[in-house]
Design an enzyme around this catalytic site. Structure first.
Site, PDB file in Angstrom:
ATOM      1  N   LYS A 109      44.233  47.317  -6.385  1.00 57.48           N
ATOM      2  CA  LYS A 109      45.493  47.908  -6.842  1.00 57.48           C
ATOM      3  C   LYS A 109      45.450  49.443  -6.788  1.00 57.48           C
ATOM      4  O   LYS A 109      44.368  50.043  -6.687  1.00 57.48           O
ATOM      5  CB  LYS A 109      45.799  47.408  -8.254  1.00 57.48           C
ATOM      6  CG  LYS A 109      46.048  45.902  -8.300  1.00 57.48           C
ATOM      7  CD  LYS A 109      46.440  45.441  -9.701  1.00 57.48           C
ATOM      8  CE  LYS A 109      46.724  43.944  -9.722  1.00 57.48           C
ATOM      9  NZ  LYS A 109      47.125  43.470 -11.070  1.00 57.48           N
ATOM     10  N   PHE A 138      58.060  39.443 -17.026  1.00 58.62           N
ATOM     11  CA  PHE A 138      57.181  40.616 -16.903  1.00 58.62           C
ATOM     12  C   PHE A 138      57.009  41.087 -15.451  1.00 58.62           C
ATOM     13  O   PHE A 138      56.279  42.038 -15.188  1.00 58.62           O
ATOM     14  CB  PHE A 138      55.798  40.315 -17.499  1.00 58.62           C
ATOM     15  CG  PHE A 138      55.084  39.155 -16.842  1.00 58.62           C
ATOM     16  CD1 PHE A 138      54.346  39.318 -15.669  1.00 58.62           C
ATOM     17  CD2 PHE A 138      55.165  37.885 -17.395  1.00 58.62           C
ATOM     18  CE1 PHE A 138      53.706  38.253 -15.073  1.00 58.62           C
ATOM     19  CE2 PHE A 138      54.517  36.808 -16.799  1.00 58.62           C
ATOM     20  CZ  PHE A 138      53.792  36.983 -15.633  1.00 58.62           C
ATOM     21  N   ARG A 177      37.543  34.979  -7.552  1.00 63.60           N
ATOM     22  CA  ARG A 177      38.078  34.988  -8.912  1.00 63.60           C
ATOM     23  C   ARG A 177      36.945  35.176  -9.929  1.00 63.60           C
ATOM     24  O   ARG A 177      37.112  35.838 -10.951  1.00 63.60           O
ATOM     25  CB  ARG A 177      38.853  33.691  -9.188  1.00 63.60           C
ATOM     26  CG  ARG A 177      40.100  33.555  -8.327  1.00 63.60           C
ATOM     27  CD  ARG A 177      41.011  32.446  -8.788  1.00 63.60           C
ATOM     28  NE  ARG A 177      41.612  32.753 -10.085  1.00 63.60           N
ATOM     29  CZ  ARG A 177      42.652  33.571 -10.268  1.00 63.60           C
ATOM     30  NH1 ARG A 177      43.219  34.169  -9.220  1.00 63.60           N
ATOM     31  NH2 ARG A 177      43.131  33.780 -11.473  1.00 63.60           N
ATOM     32  N   THR A 181      41.717  38.058 -16.450  1.00 67.11           N
ATOM     33  CA  THR A 181      42.848  38.940 -16.121  1.00 67.11           C
ATOM     34  C   THR A 181      42.886  40.179 -17.007  1.00 67.11           C
ATOM     35  O   THR A 181      43.145  41.291 -16.544  1.00 67.11           O
ATOM     36  CB  THR A 181      44.167  38.159 -16.265  1.00 67.11           C
ATOM     37  OG1 THR A 181      44.098  36.968 -15.466  1.00 67.11           O
ATOM     38  CG2 THR A 181      45.342  39.004 -15.800  1.00 67.11           C
ATOM     39  N   ARG A 197      36.986  43.571 -13.049  1.00 61.13           N
ATOM     40  CA  ARG A 197      38.009  43.980 -14.021  1.00 61.13           C
ATOM     41  C   ARG A 197      37.377  44.586 -15.270  1.00 61.13           C
ATOM     42  O   ARG A 197      37.946  45.497 -15.869  1.00 61.13           O
ATOM     43  CB  ARG A 197      38.887  42.779 -14.373  1.00 61.13           C
ATOM     44  CG  ARG A 197      39.888  42.443 -13.265  1.00 61.13           C
ATOM     45  CD  ARG A 197      40.556  41.108 -13.469  1.00 61.13           C
ATOM     46  NE  ARG A 197      41.632  40.886 -12.508  1.00 61.13           N
ATOM     47  CZ  ARG A 197      42.123  39.688 -12.212  1.00 61.13           C
ATOM     48  NH1 ARG A 197      41.639  38.605 -12.804  1.00 61.13           N
ATOM     49  NH2 ARG A 197      43.103  39.566 -11.330  1.00 61.13           N
ATOM     50  N   ASN A 217      44.735  46.127 -13.831  1.00 56.92           N
ATOM     51  CA  ASN A 217      43.427  45.473 -13.968  1.00 56.92           C
ATOM     52  C   ASN A 217      42.600  45.504 -12.672  1.00 56.92           C
ATOM     53  O   ASN A 217      41.726  44.673 -12.468  1.00 56.92           O
ATOM     54  CB  ASN A 217      43.591  44.046 -14.476  1.00 56.92           C
ATOM     55  CG  ASN A 217      44.454  43.187 -13.566  1.00 56.92           C
ATOM     56  OD1 ASN A 217      44.964  43.664 -12.558  1.00 56.92           O
ATOM     57  ND2 ASN A 217      44.620  41.929 -13.923  1.00 56.92           N
ATOM     58  N   HIS A 263      43.353  41.804  -7.614  1.00 55.24           N
ATOM     59  CA  HIS A 263      44.124  40.555  -7.682  1.00 55.24           C
ATOM     60  C   HIS A 263      43.573  39.599  -6.631  1.00 55.24           C
ATOM     61  O   HIS A 263      43.004  40.016  -5.622  1.00 55.24           O
ATOM     62  CB  HIS A 263      45.608  40.836  -7.407  1.00 55.24           C
ATOM     63  CG  HIS A 263      46.421  39.595  -7.181  1.00 55.24           C
ATOM     64  ND1 HIS A 263      46.827  38.780  -8.208  1.00 55.24           N
ATOM     65  CD2 HIS A 263      46.873  39.018  -6.026  1.00 55.24           C
ATOM     66  CE1 HIS A 263      47.508  37.759  -7.706  1.00 55.24           C
ATOM     67  NE2 HIS A 263      47.554  37.889  -6.392  1.00 55.24           N
TER      68      HIS A 263
END
Length: 594
Positions: free
Chosen positions: A456, A503, A531, A537, A551, A561, A564
């Site tokens: 991100k 959201f 993952r 998360t 994260r 965070n 993804h």
């Protein structure tokens, strides 16, 4: 007494680590068994039990001697340097009369006994000393040098970077094939996003050009392919030849009245000049930049491939058969870790009958073969991918022969004996027979899967580099990558499952703060592994439950965070198709369902 013999009587093998000690060793009378080893992997431990057994049973200390010789320190043993396979030489009165490659305990045992028996008969006057054919270790006319010289010729290395534009147009595979077909060897390769320092180091000669900063930005935001390429300093133009392609596919009949063409005129010699000149000739130089200055290349190898010169990492497949997996799995895994292996991947699986027959083919002529197949399909086995220096050979030596009887006779300390089961006389552990077989078996039992991954906007450039390193360390391959600002149009293609949630607008606001890196990652069980690497998360939860996750280390809050990833195979396939609409022709997308 010679200096090389000044050892305590309890020492089984004397160490030869200089040319002078080697020369003194050759003055020894009788048979000397020489374990030639590399400094980076050490002598062959698996054979020491056999040597001790032979020493005790034959009880011929005057005519039977055992030594270990370090190839890196003895000039005579230069042809064996960088050889990852154990080599055993047999010297009779200073003449090398036999050589065995690999830890072949039965053959070594037979060779020692035969040669010692000959020496005893000679001493008793029963036979005349045989005229052994001496195996030469140096010189092009000897049997051994002829096979070893190809591997020991000095090599010239180059660093090549296949630029992002080549990947985007599907030229990477073509460029690598051209390089190999020209007689060069790709010694190492890595698909990576270059750091700013790496780009500035490699391209320092064009740093003064006006558009250099723009070029640095491009190279640090897209995927390149870095290669270490070698060629021999001794050109061997007649060893490898290729026929001009149009004559390979169709035989050409001479026209009437035209003389028959000399076949040698159809031969195209392998390229005998520099890599850069070859790329220019093939009109692909604009896609691939090359550095060939020796000092600079050595420096760049240390930057791009810091373990290239010292580490010889290999992958091999290991398998615990069902009974051993159920009863003593943890004992075996502890031994694996204590022996310096890294378990890259592991999975329990129940073999089909066809798979069991393929893996157990060596037993097909035994009367217990069908019982083996029944056992192998009765419950789960444990398959593992093991990584370490000289992994394949070390694992084979560790587990021992394929049957318990053979192992008890020659290698009683092997895992085969240690974990023998009463119901079957076979080794309860399996290892690949060659690096080629290991590659095939790993591909079969651990088929790669693709997943979509996003770094991100909030991750800094330094943090991106750290995340890339973690991705590589975890064994992922970065198949494709693009840097884009995830507008609503783009984000909808990735986050389509939550696009109607309240959201979602907050998610879009965070993603619009700057460019994200969107990647296709490939590995066996990639979705679950990615993952797991990301962690929970919420970064605050990740710090507590998974403190080593991405994260936990780089996340700021629930929305910011850091990374993804897709949740399942269907979502991964859909997101990849949505974002990477034009599939990379050299990496067609085919994520697998588990």
């Amino acid at each position: 007494m010679s200096a090389w013999k000044r050892e305590a009587p309890s020492v089984l093998q004397t160490v030869i680590n200089s040319q002078s000690l080697w020369d003194e060793m050759l003055q020894n009378k009788g048979l000397t068994v020489i374990d030639v080893y590399q400094a980076w992997c050490g002598p062959c431990k698996a054979m020491q039990t056999l040597f001790r057994k032979l020493k005790n049973e034959l009880n011929e200390d005057e005519i039977l001697h055992f030594v270990v010789a370090e190839a890196d320190s003895v000039a005579t043993l230069q042809p064996f340097r960088d050889n990852c396979e154990p080599i055993f030489l047999f010297s009779v009165n200073g003449k090398i009369v036999a050589k065995i490659e690999g830890a072949n305990a039965p053959l070594v045992n037979k060779t020692v006994i035969n040669l010692v028996n000959d020496e005893k008969k000679i001493a008793a006057g029963e036979i005349v000393r045989p005229q052994y054919h001496e195996i030469g270790l140096v010189g092009s006319n000897t049997e051994l040098a002829g096979t070893a010289s190809k591997d020991t010729i000095d090599r010239i290395y180059s660093i090549a970077i296949i630029k992002p534009e080549a990947r985007n147009t599907g030229k990477t595979t073509e460029i690598k094939e051209n390089i190999v077909n020209a007689g060069f060897v790709i010694e190492a390769e890595d698909n990576r996003v270059l750091t700013e320092n790496q780009v500035r180091e490699f391209y320092s000669q064009i740093a003064e050009q006006p558009d250099f900063e723009e070029f640095v930005s491009l190279m640090t935001h897209s995927l390149s392919c870095v290669l270490v390429v070698s060629r021999s300093t001794e050109q061997l133009p007649f060893l490898e030849e290729e026929i001009v392609s149009k004559f390979e596919t169709e035989p050409q009949e001479p026209s009437e009245g035209q003389p028959e063409m000399d076949p040698s005129s159809l031969v195209k010699k392998k390229w005998d000049s520099s890599l850069e000149e070859y790329l220019v000739k093939e009109n692909i130089r604009q896609f691939c930049d090359v550095e060939e200055d020796v000092d600079t290349v050595n420096k760049l190898i240390d930057i791009f491939f810091p373990d290239f010169k010292n580490m010889k990492l290999e992958k091999t497949l290991a398998l615990l058969r069902p009974d051993l997996f159920q009863e003593k799995k943890e004992d075996v895994l502890n031994i694996i870790k204590n022996e310096g292996f890294n378990i890259l991947m592991q999975r329990p699986l129940v073999l089909s009958e066809e798979e069991a027959r393929t893996l157990c083919k060596e037993y097909e002529n035994e009367n217990y073969y069908e019982k083996v197949i029944e056992n192998m399909t009765s419950g789960p086995s444990l398959a593992l991918v093991l990584v370490r220096e000289n992994s394949l050979q070390h694992w084979k030596e560790l587990i021992g022969p394929s049957t318990v009887g053979e192992a008890k006779r020659y290698l009683p300390n092997s895992l085969c004996v240690q974990f023998a089961m009463e119901n079957l006389p076979i080794n309860q552990l399996y290892g690949s027979d060659s690096l080629e077989a290991a590659e095939r078996e790993i591909q079969y039992f651990f088929p790669p899967q693709n997943t979509l991954a996003v770094i991100k906007p909030q991750a800094t450039h330094k943090q991106r580099e750290m995340i890339f390193n973690r991705i590589k360390e975890a064994g992922f391959d970065i198949i494709q990558m693009k840097e884009i600002v995830l507008t609503k149009k783009h984000a909808d293609k990735i986050y389509y499952k939550i696009a109607q949630k309240d959201f979602y607008n907050s998610v879009l606001e965070v993603l619009s703060e700057g460019p994200s890196l969107v990647m296709i990652l490939s590995k066996w069980d990639a979705i679950a592994e990615w993952r797991r690497l990301m962690g929970p998360t919420d970064p605050s939860e990740a710090k507590f439950l998974s403190p080593n996750s991405l994260r936990a280390e780089f996340g700021i809050n629930l929305l910011k965070n850091a990374v993804h990833g897709s949740s399942n195979a269907t979502e991964a396939m859909q997101a990849i198709q949505n974002i990477f609409e034009e599939v990379d022709p050299e990496n067609p997308e085919n994520p697998e369902e588990n």
